[in-house]
Enzyme design. Sequence first.
Site, PDB file in Angstrom:
ATOM      1  N   CYS A 391      32.279  39.732  45.720  1.00  0.00           N
ATOM      2  CA  CYS A 391      32.498  41.202  45.544  1.00  0.00           C
ATOM      3  C   CYS A 391      31.198  41.860  45.221  1.00  0.00           C
ATOM      4  O   CYS A 391      31.158  43.100  45.526  1.00  0.00           O
ATOM      5  CB  CYS A 391      33.444  41.503  44.095  1.00  0.00           C
ATOM      6  SG  CYS A 391      35.188  40.528  44.201  1.00  0.00           S
TER       7      CYS A 391
HETATM    8  N1  LIG Z   1      36.149  42.370  46.325  1.00  0.00           N
HETATM    9  C1  LIG Z   1      36.581  42.527  45.093  1.00  0.00           C
HETATM   10  N2  LIG Z   1      37.555  41.272  44.931  1.00  0.00           N
HETATM   11  N3  LIG Z   1      36.183  43.243  44.232  1.00  0.00           N
HETATM   12  C2  LIG Z   1      36.626  43.416  42.942  1.00  0.00           C
HETATM   13  C3  LIG Z   1      36.777  44.893  42.577  1.00  0.00           C
HETATM   14  C4  LIG Z   1      37.166  44.945  41.027  1.00  0.00           C
HETATM   15  C5  LIG Z   1      37.427  46.276  40.473  1.00  0.00           C
HETATM   16  N4  LIG Z   1      37.171  46.136  39.102  1.00  0.00           N
HETATM   17  C6  LIG Z   1      38.467  46.876  41.226  1.00  0.00           C
HETATM   18  O1  LIG Z   1      39.466  46.816  40.577  1.00  0.00           O
HETATM   19  O2  LIG Z   1      38.475  47.315  42.264  1.00  0.00           O
END
Ligand SMILES: NC(=[NH2+])NCCC[C@H](N)C(=O)O
Length: 399
Positions: A391
């Site tokens: 991420c």
């Molecule tokens: N590619 C990912 N899994 N990204 C995680 C993103 C986390 C971020 N806090 C959201 O909720 O959007």
Amino acid sequence: MTETTAHEHRVTSEVGRLRTVILHRPGAELKRLTPRNSDKLLFDAIPWVGRAQEEHDAFAEALRSRDVEVLYITELLQDALEYEGAREQAITDVTADPRLGDQLRRVLDGYLRDQDPERLAHTLIAGLAHEELKSGHGLAYRLMDRLDFIVDPLPGLLFTRDNSTWIGDRVAVTSLAMEARRRESALTGLIYAHHPRFAGVDPVYTADLEHLEGGDVLLLCPGVIAVGTGERTTPAGVERLARQVIGAGLAHTVLAVPIAQERATMHLDTVCTMVDVDTVVMYPPLAHSLTAYKVTLEGGDLRVSGPHPFLEAAAEAMSLDRLKVIDTGLDPVTAEREQWDDGNNTLAVAPRLCVAYERNIETNAQLEASGIEVIRISGSELGTGRGGPRCMSCPVHRA
Ligand SMILES: NC(=[NH2+])NCCC[C@H](N)C(=O)O
């Protein structure tokens, strides 16, 4: 300014040798998080910012030590904002917020126009609280709380995977689903449109289209893309991406993979990432229940078949006998804990070499038992936003 020599931008798989990656070193935007606003800003705890920065620096260093070039969003944005067109666009974007009203909009416009590129980049990322804007009469300003934001901070920018994603030599500037993150791709859009390093890059997807987030996009192999659809990417977003990438000759098959609309599985990369050309690390309860709809383009129309079992559909599209699966965790409880802590969210630096959070002891042990080398990083603070190494990275070039 960054030099304008030709740089390669091209990503056709999840595991090709990683050459260049975009990261975002977390900063003042994380200091805005309070128990009052963290839900809305999509963090599950209040991070210790200094420690998060140390962890992030160690992540970047781990990549550099493997000869990966690390680019930072903040620096790219500052460079882009040297250009008048980019400045104008950035200021127009933030001042368009309908919550402001005309009077406050005029004050904010003047405030932003006084800032140099460095300061403006800071404000666009860290946001602007009511108490920092000393003037600004009018009803909207008067009735705001002292701690309300006039420009919202972007703590989610840490997860550079989601706000743009490269497919071949084209970039998809994404359309983020959650209000708190929507403005992120306005910034990445500016970078790709104005930064000399990306001159000539033609986006294959833009932020005004249907919701699509990079965490859902997995380049299984050249020509085959899996796209999760759930809390973030909508089925319409998958359709649009399929049409764009197949139409542009960047892929022949898109697999739409429905995932539960839950925080634990917000993106496909929270339950499945690739660690080798034929191997994924995957959350066991889903390994045999996940399905895929195969999407191709025939005579201008999308052709959809399925649902098929995901692992079989993926192997077939990739022309493999089967896709090997490494399980998250060991027993179901450990697997659930380690999935939540982004045990599945590995970043491949090369085939059989990946970066993972050290805390996911069982999953990392399983990876190693399967011959995958694991570069461990600490992420106790970084992980409070629910995102791991994949991420937190946007590969721009894989060899
Ligand atoms: N590619 C990912 N899994 N990204 C995680 C993103 C986390 C971020 N806090 C959201 O909720 O959007």
